[in-house]
Design an enzyme around this catalytic site. Structure first.
Site, mmCIF file in Angstrom:
data_model
loop_
_atom_site.group_PDB
_atom_site.id
_atom_site.type_symbol
_atom_site.label_atom_id
_atom_site.label_comp_id
_atom_site.label_asym_id
_atom_site.label_seq_id
_atom_site.Cartn_x
_atom_site.Cartn_y
_atom_site.Cartn_z
ATOM 1 N N ARG A 63 -2.198 -10.399 4.220
ATOM 2 C CA ARG A 63 -0.731 -10.513 4.085
ATOM 3 C C ARG A 63 -0.445 -11.857 3.430
ATOM 4 N NH1 ARG A 63 4.117 -11.411 3.689
ATOM 5 N NH2 ARG A 63 5.767 -10.444 4.891
ATOM 6 N N GLU A 70 10.293 -3.069 1.621
ATOM 7 C CA GLU A 70 9.503 -2.030 2.289
ATOM 8 C C GLU A 70 9.738 -0.699 1.592
ATOM 9 O OE1 GLU A 70 7.344 -2.952 4.509
ATOM 10 O OE2 GLU A 70 8.115 -5.000 4.594
ATOM 11 N N ARG A 122 -3.785 -8.915 10.308
ATOM 12 C CA ARG A 122 -3.999 -9.155 8.879
ATOM 13 C C ARG A 122 -4.279 -10.632 8.648
ATOM 14 N NH1 ARG A 122 1.587 -6.540 6.867
ATOM 15 N NH2 ARG A 122 2.233 -8.057 8.423
#
Length: 157
Positions: free
Chosen positions: A53, A61, A97
């Site tokens: 990330r 999104e 992440r």
């Protein structure tokens, strides 16, 4: 020079040179195997798969305006490339992440996406080493109404 012009043209902004650091900070080399969206990638790192990330940025999104454009801009920059992953403070986010600044050669990908209006600056303490740079680039992109800003993806600011 040709690489910089190609990147700008590929993202529809000829004349806008990418934010650079020459050379990029020390980090880990990884190969991008999949672009998830505008701010997340899958990489092969030291022989293992990892999800990364991008630190300091946020992109639309799937159900938001400009999602496809931001994901495509990210893919144009990193898909299949060897990247340098640079850690700030945190190792991972709450989803496991890796949190990293991402470079392709001398191009600071997180910053380029913000500068060109495909991402907004978003500070997530304690990982804020580049927050001021990213916020300045966002102010310029917002003022110029670049890409996702023109589509209202990031609201009024």
């Amino acid at each position: 020079m040709l690489k910089r012009l190609f990147l700008s043209a590929a993202l529809g902004l000829a004349g806008c040179l990418p934010p650079e650091a020459a050379p990029p900070p020390e980090g880990e080399a990884a190969r991008v195997v999949r672009v998830i969206d505008g701010d997340t990638i899958d990489v092969e790192l030291a022989g293992a798969a990892a999800r990364v990330r991008y630190i300091g940025v946020n992109t639309p999104e799937r159900d938001q305006p400009c999602y496809r454009e931001a994901a495509a801009a990210n893919a144009d920059l990193v898909d299949g490339q060897t990247v340098t992953l640079v850690k700030d403070t945190s190792e991972t986010d709450r989803n496991g992440r890796l949190l990293r600044y991402v470079y392709v050669g001398e191009v600071f990908v997180n910053a380029l996406l913000v500068e060109q209006g495909f991402a907004e600056a978003r500070a997530y303490p304690p990982d804020t080493a580049q927050a001021e740079v990213l916020e300045d680039l966002e102010a310029e992109a917002r003022a110029a109404n670049r890409n996702c800003h023109a589509l209202g993806a990031f609201g009024a600011g």
